[in-house]
Write a protein that holds these residues in place. Structure first.
Motif, PDB file in Angstrom:
ATOM      1  N   THR A  16       0.816  -1.216   0.000  1.00  0.00           N
ATOM      2  CA  THR A  16       0.000   0.000   0.000  1.00  0.00           C
ATOM      3  C   THR A  16       0.848   1.264   0.000  1.00  0.00           C
ATOM      4  O   THR A  16       0.342   2.339   0.239  1.00  0.00           O
ATOM      5  N   GLY A  17       2.110   1.158  -0.240  1.00  0.00           N
ATOM      6  CA  GLY A  17       2.967   2.342  -0.255  1.00  0.00           C
ATOM      7  C   GLY A  17       4.034   2.249   0.797  1.00  0.00           C
ATOM      8  O   GLY A  17       4.059   1.360   1.621  1.00  0.00           O
ATOM      9  N   GLY A  18       4.993   3.183   0.769  1.00  0.00           N
ATOM     10  CA  GLY A  18       6.059   3.195   1.742  1.00  0.00           C
ATOM     11  C   GLY A  18       7.186   2.239   1.417  1.00  0.00           C
ATOM     12  O   GLY A  18       8.049   1.989   2.232  1.00  0.00           O
ATOM     13  N   ALA A  19       7.178   1.691   0.220  1.00  0.00           N
ATOM     14  CA  ALA A  19       8.263   0.813  -0.195  1.00  0.00           C
ATOM     15  C   ALA A  19       9.495   1.646  -0.483  1.00  0.00           C
ATOM     16  O   ALA A  19       9.434   2.865  -0.542  1.00  0.00           O
ATOM     17  N   ALA A  31      -6.088   0.623  -0.425  1.00  0.00           N
ATOM     18  CA  ALA A  31      -6.252   0.922   0.990  1.00  0.00           C
ATOM     19  C   ALA A  31      -5.871  -0.288   1.835  1.00  0.00           C
ATOM     20  O   ALA A  31      -6.155  -1.427   1.466  1.00  0.00           O
ATOM     21  N   PRO A  32      -5.246  -0.051   2.975  1.00  0.00           N
ATOM     22  CA  PRO A  32      -4.867  -1.173   3.846  1.00  0.00           C
ATOM     23  C   PRO A  32      -6.089  -1.807   4.515  1.00  0.00           C
ATOM     24  O   PRO A  32      -7.127  -1.165   4.686  1.00  0.00           O
ATOM     25  N   THR A  33      -5.940  -3.060   4.912  1.00  0.00           N
ATOM     26  CA  THR A  33      -7.008  -3.822   5.547  1.00  0.00           C
ATOM     27  C   THR A  33      -6.710  -3.987   7.033  1.00  0.00           C
ATOM     28  O   THR A  33      -5.654  -4.501   7.390  1.00  0.00           O
ATOM     29  N   PRO A  34      -7.619  -3.561   7.918  1.00  0.00           N
ATOM     30  CA  PRO A  34      -7.376  -3.758   9.356  1.00  0.00           C
ATOM     31  C   PRO A  34      -7.301  -5.252   9.698  1.00  0.00           C
ATOM     32  O   PRO A  34      -8.120  -6.041   9.223  1.00  0.00           O
ATOM     33  N   ALA A 158       4.300  -0.288  10.526  1.00  0.00           N
ATOM     34  CA  ALA A 158       4.519   0.367   9.232  1.00  0.00           C
ATOM     35  C   ALA A 158       4.924  -0.638   8.168  1.00  0.00           C
ATOM     36  O   ALA A 158       4.464  -0.569   7.023  1.00  0.00           O
ATOM     37  N   MET A 159       5.777  -1.594   8.529  1.00  0.00           N
ATOM     38  CA  MET A 159       6.227  -2.575   7.547  1.00  0.00           C
ATOM     39  C   MET A 159       5.093  -3.495   7.108  1.00  0.00           C
ATOM     40  O   MET A 159       4.936  -3.781   5.918  1.00  0.00           O
ATOM     41  N   VAL A 160       4.289  -3.966   8.061  1.00  0.00           N
ATOM     42  CA  VAL A 160       3.162  -4.831   7.711  1.00  0.00           C
ATOM     43  C   VAL A 160       2.178  -4.091   6.823  1.00  0.00           C
ATOM     44  O   VAL A 160       1.652  -4.635   5.842  1.00  0.00           O
ATOM     45  N   GLU A 161       1.937  -2.824   7.128  1.00  0.00           N
ATOM     46  CA  GLU A 161       1.006  -2.044   6.315  1.00  0.00           C
ATOM     47  C   GLU A 161       1.578  -1.754   4.932  1.00  0.00           C
ATOM     48  O   GLU A 161       0.903  -1.935   3.917  1.00  0.00           O
ATOM     49  N   PHE A 166      -1.803  -4.674   5.495  1.00  0.00           N
ATOM     50  CA  PHE A 166      -2.659  -4.867   6.652  1.00  0.00           C
ATOM     51  C   PHE A 166      -2.282  -3.879   7.752  1.00  0.00           C
ATOM     52  O   PHE A 166      -1.116  -3.527   7.908  1.00  0.00           O
ATOM     53  N   VAL A 167      -3.273  -3.457   8.527  1.00  0.00           N
ATOM     54  CA  VAL A 167      -3.042  -2.529   9.625  1.00  0.00           C
ATOM     55  C   VAL A 167      -3.087  -3.290  10.939  1.00  0.00           C
ATOM     56  O   VAL A 167      -4.092  -3.939  11.258  1.00  0.00           O
ATOM     57  N   LEU A 168      -1.993  -3.234  11.700  1.00  0.00           N
ATOM     58  CA  LEU A 168      -1.938  -3.839  13.022  1.00  0.00           C
ATOM     59  C   LEU A 168      -2.328  -2.809  14.076  1.00  0.00           C
ATOM     60  O   LEU A 168      -1.895  -1.654  14.012  1.00  0.00           O
ATOM     61  N   GLU A 169      -3.118  -3.215  15.040  1.00  0.00           N
ATOM     62  CA  GLU A 169      -3.460  -2.334  16.148  1.00  0.00           C
ATOM     63  C   GLU A 169      -2.287  -2.323  17.121  1.00  0.00           C
ATOM     64  O   GLU A 169      -1.846  -3.369  17.599  1.00  0.00           O
ATOM     65  N   LYS A 170      -1.728  -1.109  17.388  1.00  0.00           N
ATOM     66  CA  LYS A 170      -0.493  -1.015  18.174  1.00  0.00           C
ATOM     67  C   LYS A 170      -0.709  -0.319  19.516  1.00  0.00           C
ATOM     68  O   LYS A 170       0.217   0.183  20.122  1.00  0.00           O
ATOM     69  N   GLY A 171      -1.947  -0.309  20.012  1.00  0.00           N
ATOM     70  CA  GLY A 171      -2.232   0.464  21.214  1.00  0.00           C
ATOM     71  C   GLY A 171      -1.686  -0.093  22.503  1.00  0.00           C
ATOM     72  O   GLY A 171      -1.704   0.578  23.529  1.00  0.00           O
ATOM     73  N   HIS A 172      -1.205  -1.337  22.502  1.00  0.00           N
ATOM     74  CA  HIS A 172      -0.769  -1.956  23.758  1.00  0.00           C
ATOM     75  C   HIS A 172       0.740  -2.178  23.820  1.00  0.00           C
ATOM     76  O   HIS A 172       1.213  -2.961  24.649  1.00  0.00           O
ATOM     77  N   SER A 173       1.488  -1.507  22.999  1.00  0.00           N
ATOM     78  CA  SER A 173       2.926  -1.774  22.935  1.00  0.00           C
ATOM     79  C   SER A 173       3.653  -1.368  24.208  1.00  0.00           C
ATOM     80  O   SER A 173       4.692  -1.951  24.542  1.00  0.00           O
ATOM     81  N   ALA A 174       3.129  -0.382  24.950  1.00  0.00           N
ATOM     82  CA  ALA A 174       3.848   0.128  26.120  1.00  0.00           C
ATOM     83  C   ALA A 174       3.131  -0.185  27.427  1.00  0.00           C
ATOM     84  O   ALA A 174       3.351   0.497  28.426  1.00  0.00           O
TER      85      ALA A 174
END
Length: 428
Positions: A16-19, A31-34, A158-161, A166-174
């Motif tokens: 989806t971009g960022g390559a 568009a990325p997929t959640p 960012a890499m997975v997306e 795909f979009v990873l939920e990252k709210g619990h990293s800390a």
């Protein structure tokens, strides 16, 4: 120019971009997929010997690489131990293991030791995995692969997306991963972290191969996997934030005594040292050299400390105040390598010229190869070779010098011509 646009155009990779950028720029608009749920659901947490034995057998019988991740409780607990280990392998599914309940994972580690482990930012997780008996023989580091391939954003999300779409939920990293029981949303997050790690590895391997960098990556991965455990840091108290304000040796002694006292308390309580006493408070006390607990209580960071704790901090300050001159720490650590580059122009103008030319050459080469300079060659290696160049500067001697400082063969091959030119510089 790279072939990353071909990866981006391959629908099987869902890019989806960022390559890595090429001359034409990215043109991907999908568009990325959640990614909301692990494909087999959230697995139960492994917390006893029998369940661990079953997981060990399943992963030993699995196929292909194994995705590995670990969650720590940085900022909450003392040290960097693992509080959750996640694995995924084809034929075995996903496993979530509680290393508090199962502190010895050497059996699992041995069962998959000869399999390639896929990690993201491997150097962060390998120490805590080693502590519980998990030591890989071969790895694939998706973060490092992204750096070598020229991706501007190399976090896992960012890499997975950008690569897989795909979009990873990252709210619990800390969060505090020492919490028990672990909440279901955290476990879902942890399982998803390894859900697509092998898919990401496969896509990045393809991209690295297209760019002619796959062998470079393999050398880097081998160096990480074979590296010995890091030596304990000498005088870790010197890394206290705000140390640049502390000039006098007596003040340095206060920092040392307070830091060591704090570390003992934090270790005993199993909490992060910062939760015991902040770095800013340590520096404040060092600068003020308070004569008693009343004076200490007036300083920022100590006002809300109870009387008993205040007295133990004052005891540490008093120890520093009572030291003889010969017992006081020296202002700086012993320098084993070259002096700071800012001093080169005065100390050795020829070396300064060499370093300037080397930095410019390395920068240009890194841009040409589309990767960060520090991944092409470490700045410390460049400084050391420029400060003490070979007696005779030629391709063979420079290559030997680079290798002697730990540069991998691919780095030696790429950087040697640049440094041969730089080391031949003369002061104008």
């Amino acid at each position: 120019m790279t072939d990353a646009h071909e990866t981006a155009a391959d629908p099987s990779l869902r890019t989806t971009g960022g390559a890595p950028p090429d001359d034409a720029g990215s043109s991907v608009t999908q568009a990325p997929t959640p990614l909301l749920e692990p494909r087999e659901g959230i697995p139960p947490v492994i917390a006893d010997a029998s369940a661990l034995a079953e997981v060990t057998a399943a992963f030993a019988a699995g196929r292909g690489p194994v995705a590995v991740d670990a969650e720590r409780a940085s900022g909450y607990r003392y040290g960097q131990r693992a509080y959750l280990v996640q694995l995924r392998r084809e034929g075995a599914g996903t496993a979530l293991i509680d290393p508090v309940a199962c502190p010895d994972l050497s059996g699992l580690g041995a069962a998959i030791a000869d399999v390639e482990w896929v990690l993201h930012a491997a150097t962060q997780d390998l120490p805590c995995l080693r502590d519980i008996g998990m030591v890989p023989a071969r790895i694939f580091d998706t973060e490092l692969a992204g750096r070598l391939a020229g991706f501007p954003r190399v976090g896992l999300g960012a890499m997975v997306e950008n690569v897989l779409g795909f979009v990873l939920e990252k709210g619990h990293s800390a969060v505090d991963w020492s919490t028990r029981p672990l909440p279901e949303p955290w476990l879902r997050y942890a399982a998803l972290d390894v859900e697509l790690l092998v898919d990401l590895r496969d896509a990045l391997e393809k991209e690295l191969d297209r760019q002619g960098k796959l062998e470079w990556a393999r050398q880097e991965f081998d160096a990480i996997a074979s590296a010995p455990p890091a030596e304990p840091r000498k005088d870790p108290w010197r890394r206290t934030s705000g140390m640049h304000k502390v000039r006098r040796r007596r003040q340095l002694a206060v920092v040392r005594e307070l830091w060591q006292t704090r570390d003992r308390i934090a270790q005993r309580r199993d909490v992060s040292p910062g939760k015991v006493l902040g770095d800013a408070a340590i520096v404040e006390a060092a600068l003020a050299l308070p004569a008693n607990a009343h004076a200490l209580a007036a300083l920022n960071g100590f006002g809300r400390v109870n009387r008993r704790q205040l007295e133990q901090w004052q005891v540490a300050v008093d120890r520093a105040r009572s030291l003889s001159e010969s017992q006081l720490p020296q202002p700086g650590q012993a320098v084993t390598g070259p002096p700071p580059p800012r001093a080169w122009a005065d100390k050795d103008p020829a070396a300064a010229a060499r370093l300037s030319a080397a930095r410019a050459g390395v920068t240009a080469l890194a841009e040409q190869l589309n990767m960060p300079q520090e991944n092409l060659i470490t700045p410390d290696t460049v400084r050391r070779v420029c400060w003490e160049p070979p007696a005779t500067v030629d391709a063979r001697s420079v290559a030997a010098a680079l290798a002697g400082h730990g540069a991998r063969p691919w780095q030696v091959e790429q950087v040697t011509p640049v440094l041969v030119t730089a080391l031949s510089q003369e002061v104008s």
